[in-house]
Design a protein around this motif. Structure first.
Motif, PDB file in Angstrom:
ATOM      1  N   LEU A  42       0.830  -1.203   0.000  1.00 42.47           N
ATOM      2  CA  LEU A  42       0.000   0.000   0.000  1.00 42.47           C
ATOM      3  C   LEU A  42       0.865   1.254   0.000  1.00 42.47           C
ATOM      4  O   LEU A  42       0.589   2.208  -0.728  1.00 42.47           O
ATOM      5  CB  LEU A  42      -0.922   0.002   1.219  1.00 42.47           C
ATOM      6  CG  LEU A  42      -1.840   1.225   1.360  1.00 42.47           C
ATOM      7  CD1 LEU A  42      -2.804   1.316   0.181  1.00 42.47           C
ATOM      8  CD2 LEU A  42      -2.618   1.160   2.678  1.00 42.47           C
ATOM      9  N   VAL A  43       1.926   1.248   0.802  1.00 41.40           N
ATOM     10  CA  VAL A  43       2.854   2.382   0.813  1.00 41.40           C
ATOM     11  C   VAL A  43       3.500   2.529  -0.555  1.00 41.40           C
ATOM     12  O   VAL A  43       3.593   3.637  -1.102  1.00 41.40           O
ATOM     13  CB  VAL A  43       3.920   2.196   1.907  1.00 41.40           C
ATOM     14  CG1 VAL A  43       4.945   3.336   1.848  1.00 41.40           C
ATOM     15  CG2 VAL A  43       3.281   2.142   3.281  1.00 41.40           C
ATOM     16  N   ASP A  44       3.961   1.384  -1.115  1.00 43.35           N
ATOM     17  CA  ASP A  44       4.586   1.422  -2.442  1.00 43.35           C
ATOM     18  C   ASP A  44       3.626   1.998  -3.478  1.00 43.35           C
ATOM     19  O   ASP A  44       4.005   2.863  -4.285  1.00 43.35           O
ATOM     20  CB  ASP A  44       5.002   0.013  -2.869  1.00 43.35           C
ATOM     21  CG  ASP A  44       6.153  -0.542  -2.042  1.00 43.35           C
ATOM     22  OD1 ASP A  44       6.899   0.265  -1.463  1.00 43.35           O
ATOM     23  OD2 ASP A  44       6.288  -1.773  -1.966  1.00 43.35           O
ATOM     24  N   GLN A  45       2.388   1.521  -3.442  1.00 49.19           N
ATOM     25  CA  GLN A  45       1.395   1.954  -4.429  1.00 49.19           C
ATOM     26  C   GLN A  45       1.119   3.447  -4.324  1.00 49.19           C
ATOM     27  O   GLN A  45       1.101   4.158  -5.333  1.00 49.19           O
ATOM     28  CB  GLN A  45       0.109   1.158  -4.237  1.00 49.19           C
ATOM     29  CG  GLN A  45      -0.998   1.533  -5.213  1.00 49.19           C
ATOM     30  CD  GLN A  45      -2.292   0.775  -4.949  1.00 49.19           C
ATOM     31  OE1 GLN A  45      -2.387   0.004  -4.007  1.00 49.19           O
ATOM     32  NE2 GLN A  45      -3.292   0.999  -5.776  1.00 49.19           N
ATOM     33  N   GLN A  46       0.916   3.936  -3.110  1.00 52.89           N
ATOM     34  CA  GLN A  46       0.589   5.356  -2.930  1.00 52.89           C
ATOM     35  C   GLN A  46       1.787   6.241  -3.242  1.00 52.89           C
ATOM     36  O   GLN A  46       1.620   7.337  -3.793  1.00 52.89           O
ATOM     37  CB  GLN A  46       0.084   5.591  -1.507  1.00 52.89           C
ATOM     38  CG  GLN A  46      -1.264   4.940  -1.226  1.00 52.89           C
ATOM     39  CD  GLN A  46      -1.823   5.301   0.139  1.00 52.89           C
ATOM     40  OE1 GLN A  46      -1.247   6.099   0.881  1.00 52.89           O
ATOM     41  NE2 GLN A  46      -2.956   4.710   0.483  1.00 52.89           N
ATOM     42  N   ALA A  47       2.982   5.799  -2.888  1.00 56.31           N
ATOM     43  CA  ALA A  47       4.184   6.593  -3.172  1.00 56.31           C
ATOM     44  C   ALA A  47       4.445   6.665  -4.675  1.00 56.31           C
ATOM     45  O   ALA A  47       4.774   7.730  -5.213  1.00 56.31           O
ATOM     46  CB  ALA A  47       5.387   5.991  -2.451  1.00 56.31           C
ATOM     47  N   GLU A  48       4.302   5.527  -5.365  1.00 58.53           N
ATOM     48  CA  GLU A  48       4.511   5.515  -6.813  1.00 58.53           C
ATOM     49  C   GLU A  48       3.442   6.350  -7.512  1.00 58.53           C
ATOM     50  O   GLU A  48       3.729   7.057  -8.486  1.00 58.53           O
ATOM     51  CB  GLU A  48       4.481   4.075  -7.323  1.00 58.53           C
ATOM     52  CG  GLU A  48       5.701   3.258  -6.898  1.00 58.53           C
ATOM     53  CD  GLU A  48       5.548   1.787  -7.224  1.00 58.53           C
ATOM     54  OE1 GLU A  48       4.457   1.394  -7.697  1.00 58.53           O
ATOM     55  OE2 GLU A  48       6.505   1.025  -6.986  1.00 58.53           O
ATOM     56  N   SER A  49       2.217   6.290  -7.014  1.00 59.37           N
ATOM     57  CA  SER A  49       1.138   7.100  -7.590  1.00 59.37           C
ATOM     58  C   SER A  49       1.416   8.591  -7.400  1.00 59.37           C
ATOM     59  O   SER A  49       1.197   9.396  -8.320  1.00 59.37           O
ATOM     60  CB  SER A  49      -0.195   6.720  -6.935  1.00 59.37           C
ATOM     61  OG  SER A  49      -1.241   7.541  -7.412  1.00 59.37           O
ATOM     62  N   LEU A  50       1.915   8.957  -6.231  1.00 66.58           N
ATOM     63  CA  LEU A  50       2.217  10.370  -5.955  1.00 66.58           C
ATOM     64  C   LEU A  50       3.317  10.882  -6.862  1.00 66.58           C
ATOM     65  O   LEU A  50       3.187  11.956  -7.475  1.00 66.58           O
ATOM     66  CB  LEU A  50       2.620  10.543  -4.492  1.00 66.58           C
ATOM     67  CG  LEU A  50       3.116  11.946  -4.101  1.00 66.58           C
ATOM     68  CD1 LEU A  50       2.044  12.992  -4.376  1.00 66.58           C
ATOM     69  CD2 LEU A  50       3.534  11.972  -2.636  1.00 66.58           C
ATOM     70  N   VAL A  51       4.402  10.150  -6.983  1.00 68.12           N
ATOM     71  CA  VAL A  51       5.530  10.639  -7.783  1.00 68.12           C
ATOM     72  C   VAL A  51       5.155  10.684  -9.264  1.00 68.12           C
ATOM     73  O   VAL A  51       5.578  11.590 -10.004  1.00 68.12           O
ATOM     74  CB  VAL A  51       6.779   9.774  -7.527  1.00 68.12           C
ATOM     75  CG1 VAL A  51       6.708   8.444  -8.249  1.00 68.12           C
ATOM     76  CG2 VAL A  51       8.047  10.508  -7.916  1.00 68.12           C
ATOM     77  N   ASP A  52       4.330   9.726  -9.713  1.00 66.57           N
ATOM     78  CA  ASP A  52       3.875   9.755 -11.105  1.00 66.57           C
ATOM     79  C   ASP A  52       2.956  10.948 -11.354  1.00 66.57           C
ATOM     80  O   ASP A  52       3.010  11.580 -12.412  1.00 66.57           O
ATOM     81  CB  ASP A  52       3.138   8.455 -11.453  1.00 66.57           C
ATOM     82  CG  ASP A  52       4.074   7.268 -11.566  1.00 66.57           C
ATOM     83  OD1 ASP A  52       5.291   7.482 -11.711  1.00 66.57           O
ATOM     84  OD2 ASP A  52       3.586   6.120 -11.489  1.00 66.57           O
ATOM     85  N   GLU A  53       2.099  11.261 -10.384  1.00 68.87           N
ATOM     86  CA  GLU A  53       1.184  12.394 -10.522  1.00 68.87           C
ATOM     87  C   GLU A  53       1.948  13.718 -10.527  1.00 68.87           C
ATOM     88  O   GLU A  53       1.581  14.657 -11.238  1.00 68.87           O
ATOM     89  CB  GLU A  53       0.158  12.375  -9.393  1.00 68.87           C
ATOM     90  CG  GLU A  53      -0.976  13.369  -9.568  1.00 68.87           C
ATOM     91  CD  GLU A  53      -1.854  13.072 -10.771  1.00 68.87           C
ATOM     92  OE1 GLU A  53      -2.517  14.008 -11.268  1.00 68.87           O
ATOM     93  OE2 GLU A  53      -1.875  11.902 -11.211  1.00 68.87           O
ATOM     94  N   LEU A  54       3.014  13.793  -9.744  1.00 68.40           N
ATOM     95  CA  LEU A  54       3.857  14.987  -9.747  1.00 68.40           C
ATOM     96  C   LEU A  54       4.463  15.211 -11.127  1.00 68.40           C
ATOM     97  O   LEU A  54       4.443  16.328 -11.657  1.00 68.40           O
ATOM     98  CB  LEU A  54       4.965  14.852  -8.699  1.00 68.40           C
ATOM     99  CG  LEU A  54       4.544  14.963  -7.235  1.00 68.40           C
ATOM    100  CD1 LEU A  54       5.692  14.522  -6.321  1.00 68.40           C
ATOM    101  CD2 LEU A  54       4.125  16.384  -6.887  1.00 68.40           C
ATOM    102  N   ALA A  55       4.995  14.143 -11.706  1.00 66.30           N
ATOM    103  CA  ALA A  55       5.610  14.255 -13.030  1.00 66.30           C
ATOM    104  C   ALA A  55       4.565  14.588 -14.093  1.00 66.30           C
ATOM    105  O   ALA A  55       4.813  15.404 -14.990  1.00 66.30           O
ATOM    106  CB  ALA A  55       6.326  12.948 -13.367  1.00 66.30           C
TER     107      ALA A  55
END
Length: 348
Positions: A42-55
Motif C-alpha cells: 500500500l505504501v509502495d502503491q501510494q508513493a509511486e502514484s504520488l511521484v507519477d502524478e507529480l511528473a
C-alpha cells in the motif's frame, strides 16, 4: 479392546492439541506476513502514484497557466518528503513508518526549478511553465512580467476612442479581425469598414492579401447580472458572408494600429494572462485555475457607468469578463477591467 482404544486416544490427544496449536500458529504467522506485505504494498502503491502524478502535472503545466496538486497527509500511514534531483527528477522519500528509507522517483523531460521547497504533507504544490523551465513551489507562483498583458504608455489611437462610442461595433470588429484564419501581426490584414446588417448582426469588411472578405458577426443580448455588469452583448457566431456589397459602409479606425501598439488585447493574450495568475473564489477561498480550453468570445458589457468592449471567458460554471482594451490613465472616468461569476479575486 475398548480399554486399549481409550488409552490410545488419550495418548494421542496431546499430539492433536500440539498439532492444532502449531497449525494455528503457522496460519497466524502466514496471515501476519501477508498482511504486512499488503501494508508495505500500500505504501509502495501510494508513493509511486504520488511521484507519477507529480511528473504528470509538471508535464501538463508546459501547456501554460498555473497548476497545483493537493498532497496526501501520509502514504499508507508513513511520513514522507518530496524533493527534486538533477533539476528533472521528482523523488519521494519515506521518512518513517513502513518502507522507511525507500525512495521513489519519476523523470520529467524538462528542467525543473524549485521556488519554495517547503512541501508539507497535506499541503499544496504549485506548477508553472515560464517558457524554458517548470517552476514548482509550495506557495502560489507569481507570474513573471513576460506573462502579463503590457499596456502602452502612449496616447491611445483612434480605435480606442471609437470603442468608447461604439462598443458593440468595436467588439464585432475585433471578433472578425481575430477570427481570420492564420492571423499574425505581421500579416497583410486590415479592417476596412463595417455596417449593421440587422438588429443582431454586423458585417465587417476585411482586406487580406489584397482580397476583400465580408464577415458576418452575430451577437446576442443577455440580461444576466454579473458583478457590476447590468447586462451584456456577446458574439455567438462568425461566418464569411456571401452577399452583394451594396451596403452603406462606415469606415473603421485602424484596428491593426491599436493592436500593434498595445492598445488592444488579443484573445490568446487575455487567456494566457488569466491562466498565469492564481485565483480564489470569494465565497469559500477555493483555488480556481483557468483551463487552457476555456471558451473566449468578444462582447460588450454595460455597467452603471457606460458600455465597454470586453472578452468573455467561460469554463464550467465560471464566467469572466476582461477588458478588451486597456483604459487610458488620463481618462476622467474609470474604465472596465474585470468582473466574474462566481466572484473571483486574484491572489497573485
Amino acid at each position: 479392546m475398548s480399554v486399549q482404544a481409550d488409552e490410545k486416544g488419550a495418548h494421542n490427544l496431546p499430539l492433536i492439541i500440539l498439532f492444532g496449536s502449531t497449525l494455528a500458529m503457522l496460519f497466524a504467522i502466514l496471515f501476519i506476513s501477508v498482511y504486512d506485505q499488503q501494508l508495505n504494498a500500500l505504501v509502495d502503491q501510494q508513493a509511486e502514484s504520488l511521484v507519477d502524478e507529480l511528473a504528470k502535472t509538471a508535464f501538463n503545466s508546459t501547456s501554460g497557466g498555473l497548476y497545483y496538486m493537493d498532497l496526501p497527509k501520509d502514504l499508507g500511514g508513513s511520513t514522507y518528503s518530496i524533493n527534486v534531483k538533477d533539476n528533472s527528477i521528482f523523488v519521494v522519500n519515506i521518512l518513517s513508518g513502513r518502507r522507511a528509507g525507500v525512495s521513489y522517483s519519476a523523470l520529467v523531460n524538462s528542467t525543473i526549478t524549485v521556488e519554495d521547497e517547503n512541501f508539507l504533507p497535506g499541503g499544496r504544490i504549485f506548477f508553472m511553465f515560464n517558457g524554458n523551465t517548470i517552476i514548482i513551489s509550495a506557495s502560489p507562483i507569481t507570474a513573471s512580467p513576460d506573462k502579463m498583458i503590457r499596456v502602452s504608455a502612449t496616447e491611445p489611437p483612434q480605435f480606442y476612442h471609437f470603442s468608447k462610442k461604439s462598443p458593440k461595433e468595436a467588439a464585432a470588429i475585433v471578433a472578425a479581425y481575430f477570427n481570420t484564419e492564420e492571423h499574425y501581426p505581421e500579416e497583410n490584414l486590415a479592417v476596412l469598414a463595417y455596417t449593421w446588417e440587422s438588429e443582431s448582426s454586423i458585417l465587417v469588411k476585411i482586406r487580406k492579401d489584397a482580397e476583400d472578405i465580408i464577415m458576418r458577426v452575430t451577437g446576442s443580448e443577455n440580461l444576466t447580472k454579473i458583478g457590476a455588469i447590468e447586462n451584456w452583448w456577446v458574439v455567438v457566431s462568425l461566418e464569411v458572408a456571401a452577399i452583394d456589397d451594396n451596403f452603406n459602409w462606415m469606415a473603421c479606425p485602424s484596428l491593426e494600429n491599436a493592436y500593434l501598439t498595445g492598445w488592444l488585447h488579443a484573445p490568446e493574450a487575455v487567456l494566457k494572462h488569466l491562466r498565469s495568475r492564481t485565483w480564489s473564489r470569494v465565497s469559500d477561498n477555493l483555488i480556481v485555475v483557468v483551463p487552457s480550453d476555456a471558451k473566449i468570445q468578444a462582447s460588450a458589457v454595460t455597467t452603471k457607468v457606460s458600455t465597454y468592449p470586453a472578452w468573455r471567458v467561460q469554463f464550467g460554471d465560471y464566467v469572466i469578463f476582461y477588458q478588451m482594451l486597456p483604459w487610458w490613465e488620463m481618462e476622467n472616468t474609470a474604465g472596465f477591467v474585470f468582473q466574474s461569476s462566481p466572484e473571483l479575486k486574484p491572489l497573485t
